[in-house]
Design a protein around this motif. Structure first.
Motif, PDB file in Angstrom:
ATOM      1  N   ASN A  81      61.929  42.628  47.044  1.00  0.00           N
ATOM      2  CA  ASN A  81      60.799  42.267  47.910  1.00  0.00           C
ATOM      3  C   ASN A  81      60.267  40.886  47.509  1.00  0.00           C
ATOM      4  OD1 ASN A  81      58.340  41.999  49.270  1.00  0.00           O
ATOM      5  ND2 ASN A  81      57.807  44.159  49.031  1.00  0.00           N
TER       6      ASN A  81
ATOM      7  N   THR B  33      66.005  47.583  47.218  1.00  0.00           N
ATOM      8  CA  THR B  33      65.222  46.885  48.240  1.00  0.00           C
ATOM      9  C   THR B  33      63.835  46.534  47.718  1.00  0.00           C
ATOM     10  OG1 THR B  33      66.404  48.051  50.002  1.00  0.00           O
ATOM     11  CG2 THR B  33      64.301  47.039  50.584  1.00  0.00           C
ATOM     12  N   ARG B  34      63.234  47.443  46.988  1.00  0.00           N
ATOM     13  CA  ARG B  34      61.898  47.207  46.445  1.00  0.00           C
ATOM     14  C   ARG B  34      61.910  46.074  45.418  1.00  0.00           C
ATOM     15  NH1 ARG B  34      60.367  52.864  44.141  1.00  0.00           N
ATOM     16  NH2 ARG B  34      58.375  51.845  43.673  1.00  0.00           N
TER      17      ARG B  34
ATOM     18  N   ASP C 211      54.849  43.897  52.537  1.00  0.00           N
ATOM     19  CA  ASP C 211      56.184  44.386  52.863  1.00  0.00           C
ATOM     20  C   ASP C 211      57.210  43.281  52.643  1.00  0.00           C
ATOM     21  OD1 ASP C 211      55.251  46.884  53.633  1.00  0.00           O
ATOM     22  OD2 ASP C 211      54.866  46.229  55.680  1.00  0.00           O
TER      23      ASP C 211
ATOM     24  N   GLU D  27      69.732  57.867  47.406  1.00  0.00           N
ATOM     25  CA  GLU D  27      68.640  57.391  48.264  1.00  0.00           C
ATOM     26  C   GLU D  27      67.612  56.614  47.445  1.00  0.00           C
ATOM     27  OE1 GLU D  27      67.074  60.802  50.196  1.00  0.00           O
ATOM     28  OE2 GLU D  27      68.696  60.942  51.668  1.00  0.00           O
ATOM     29  N   TYR D  28      67.267  57.142  46.288  1.00  0.00           N
ATOM     30  CA  TYR D  28      66.265  56.491  45.444  1.00  0.00           C
ATOM     31  C   TYR D  28      66.777  55.142  44.948  1.00  0.00           C
ATOM     32  CZ  TYR D  28      62.534  56.028  41.989  1.00  0.00           C
ATOM     33  OH  TYR D  28      61.451  55.571  41.273  1.00  0.00           O
TER      34      TYR D  28
ATOM     35  N   PHE E 268      55.887  51.117  49.449  1.00  0.00           N
ATOM     36  CA  PHE E 268      56.424  52.377  48.926  1.00  0.00           C
ATOM     37  C   PHE E 268      55.404  53.032  48.002  1.00  0.00           C
ATOM     38  CE2 PHE E 268      58.541  55.036  45.851  1.00  0.00           C
ATOM     39  CZ  PHE E 268      59.509  55.697  46.581  1.00  0.00           C
TER      40      PHE E 268
ATOM     41  N   THR F 209      69.058  53.190  46.330  1.00  0.00           N
ATOM     42  CA  THR F 209      69.119  52.238  47.439  1.00  0.00           C
ATOM     43  C   THR F 209      67.741  51.683  47.764  1.00  0.00           C
ATOM     44  OG1 THR F 209      71.038  53.386  48.381  1.00  0.00           O
ATOM     45  CG2 THR F 209      69.805  51.936  49.850  1.00  0.00           C
ATOM     46  N   THR F 210      66.755  52.568  47.823  1.00  0.00           N
ATOM     47  CA  THR F 210      65.381  52.136  48.077  1.00  0.00           C
ATOM     48  C   THR F 210      64.875  51.232  46.967  1.00  0.00           C
ATOM     49  OG1 THR F 210      64.928  54.207  49.246  1.00  0.00           O
ATOM     50  CG2 THR F 210      63.027  52.944  48.510  1.00  0.00           C
TER      51      THR F 210
END
Length: 489
Positions: free
Chosen positions: A360, A356-357, A85, A349-350, A257, A352-353
């Motif tokens: 990582n 973040t991914r 994570d 939404e996709y 994810f 934004t995610t």
């Protein structure tokens, strides 16, 4: 991996008796991605919902897969999945869903016989783009590919996945058995349809009498798969041993994810994958296009630009504010308007995610992996968006033109710090030669027909492309990105 009892204190271990599992899925191409994704879903289904008839028979067909085969055979199909994570949490999990394993080069007839048995209800695949043997120019199945030619000479020692499937289904037909679902899990647009067309073209040429039976006894659902899975590093193996007391010759590292969306078109009863988060849909196009044109395109952009700057990993490039501003504007201004079937809220939404991914810090996905075989990826991930933009009255493709220009410079094989890197591509010799020729004649790179087709004859695109290529030849990619973002070029 011999003693799961001693591992239980440091990792999640299978809560089911593997001896009770029967196999109904044969998976061809036991890649890191398959082990982080589909095999993990099957593990959870067996463990949480007692799906004991959904074990996996792993199959590898390439000589280059021998190491994977040897490792997993030695470990009885068990391996460690390490989920990392962004918060720094590492979660080791022993996956137990692969209960059989075959290696084609070692015994091709054993593979054919296993695929022909009636208990195999699904044959899934992760064989990468080049495993489909598509013509570089037309995108159709390439009957003249050397591996296909070898299959004709020696059909019982095939070199292609189509050769194995053909012989297996011939046996099923001869024995009065039914067919099964063939489930492609590769990053190819309309992967199920592509697999079906390629396979049927192969059969029509080599075993035409089998084709009517296949049309009535096989289905090819399209799928969308999504889970970032980098190459396993020696450091990951050492950390697993040191911190968790687990000796695993080839663990798999991945992000938390995960997404798997499948067109609901199965020949027989499908696994209850919805119990573990899989979505079955009638139309997969909106999900597929969003993933290919945002995630995969975003990866390629960060890979090309980041490598030119001297970065080595995705998270380095993704944490560069200038690069990310460029990428976010690419998503918002050039990709999002083409995703007409997806809801705006889903895209937001996709996206934004996704950001973040990419950022990582614990995944450390290498840019060299991202950039490998770019000649096969860029037409699917980036030029597909360009095709839509060029067909519209109001065109917005400046960032795409910039990326293609940067890709030309990338194929010079030297970054802005003066360090050399390898061009890992099946047509690397062509890419390198045409990039070199573009130093004198800038349009030459667009003449690589297998990648660009007739794009070099489009004056609207070439005008913008040439402007950026000339600028990139005179400036670093970092300076170019900064000035691009500021509308100074």
């Amino acid at each position: 991996m011999e003693n799961l009892e001693t591992i239980k204190e440091n990792a999640s271990t299978p809560l089911f008796d593997r001896d009770k599992i029967t196999t109904s899925i044969a998976h061809i191409g036991v890649s890191n991605f398959h082990r982080s994704h589909q095999a993990n879903y099957m593990h959870d289904l067996i463990e949480k919902h007692q799906g004991f008839n959904y074990g996996i028979c792993g199959i590898d067909l390439l000589d280059s897969d021998r190491k994977t085969y040897n490792v997993l055979k030695d470990q009885d199909g068990l391996y460690t999945l390490i989920t990392k994570d962004a918060a720094g949490l590492h979660k080791p999990k022993i996956i137990g869903s692969i209960v059989e394993y075959f290696f084609g080069p070692e015994n091709p007839m054993a593979v054919i016989e296993r695929l022909a048995t009636p208990d195999i209800k699904i044959i899934s695949l992760t064989i990468a783009e080049d495993g489909y043997h598509l013509n570089e120019i037309t995108g159709e199945f390439n009957q003249k590919h050397p591996a296909v030619a070898e299959d004709i000479v020696n059909p019982f020692n095939p070199k292609t996945v189509f050769g194995y499937l053909t012989q297996a289904f011939k046996l099923r037909k001869h024995r009065g058995l039914s067919g099964c679902t063939i489930l492609s899990c590769d990053n190819i647009k309309n992967n199920g349809e592509t697999m079906q067309q390629s396979f049927f073209n192969y059969v029509n040429k080599n075993e035409p009498e089998l084709l009517p039976w296949l049309k009535n006894n096989t289905t090819f659902p399209n799928t969308m798969v999504d889970k970032i899975t980098p190459v396993t590093r020696p450091k990951d193996i050492d950390t697993l041993k040191k911190d968790f007391l687990i000796e695993d010759q080839w663990p798999v590292v991945c992000e938390s994810f995960s997404e798997w969306i499948i067109e609901d078109k199965f020949l027989k009863q499908k696994p209850e994958w919805e119990q573990v988060g899989v979505q079955f849909v009638k139309n997969i196009a909106p999900y597929q296009n969003m993933k290919l044109q945002l995630l995969n395109a975003g990866h390629s952009i960060l890979g090309i630009l980041g490598t030119l700057h001297g970065y080595k990993t995705v998270q380095e490039a993704a944490n560069d504010a200038d690069f990310m501003l460029f990428l976010e504007n690419f998503m918002d201004l050039e990709v999002a308007p083409t995703l007409v079937e997806a809801k705006k809220i889903s895209i937001e939404e996709y996206k934004t995610t996704l950001i973040t991914r990419f950022k990582n810090p614990n995944i450390n996905d290498s840019l060299s992996r991202i950039c490998s075989e770019s000649s096969a990826k860029i037409p699917i991930f980036i030029l597909s968006t360009l095709d839509i933009q060029l067909s519209k009255k109001e065109k917005s493709f400046n960032r795409i033109a910039f990326v293609i220009a940067a890709w030309c410079k990338y194929n010079d094989g030297i970054d802005d710090l003066g360090y050399h890197y390898n061009i890992e591509d099946s047509i690397s010799n062509i890419l390198i030669r045409m990039a070199a020729l573009s130093q004198q004649n800038p349009i030459k790179f667009l003449e690589i027909e297998p990648v660009f087709k007739d794009l070099g004859t489009n004056p609207n695109f070439t005008k913008v492309y040439l402007k950026y290529l000339n600028y990139l030849r005179e400036h670093s990619v970092k300076e170019s990105i900064i000035n691009f973002n500021a509308n100074l070029i």
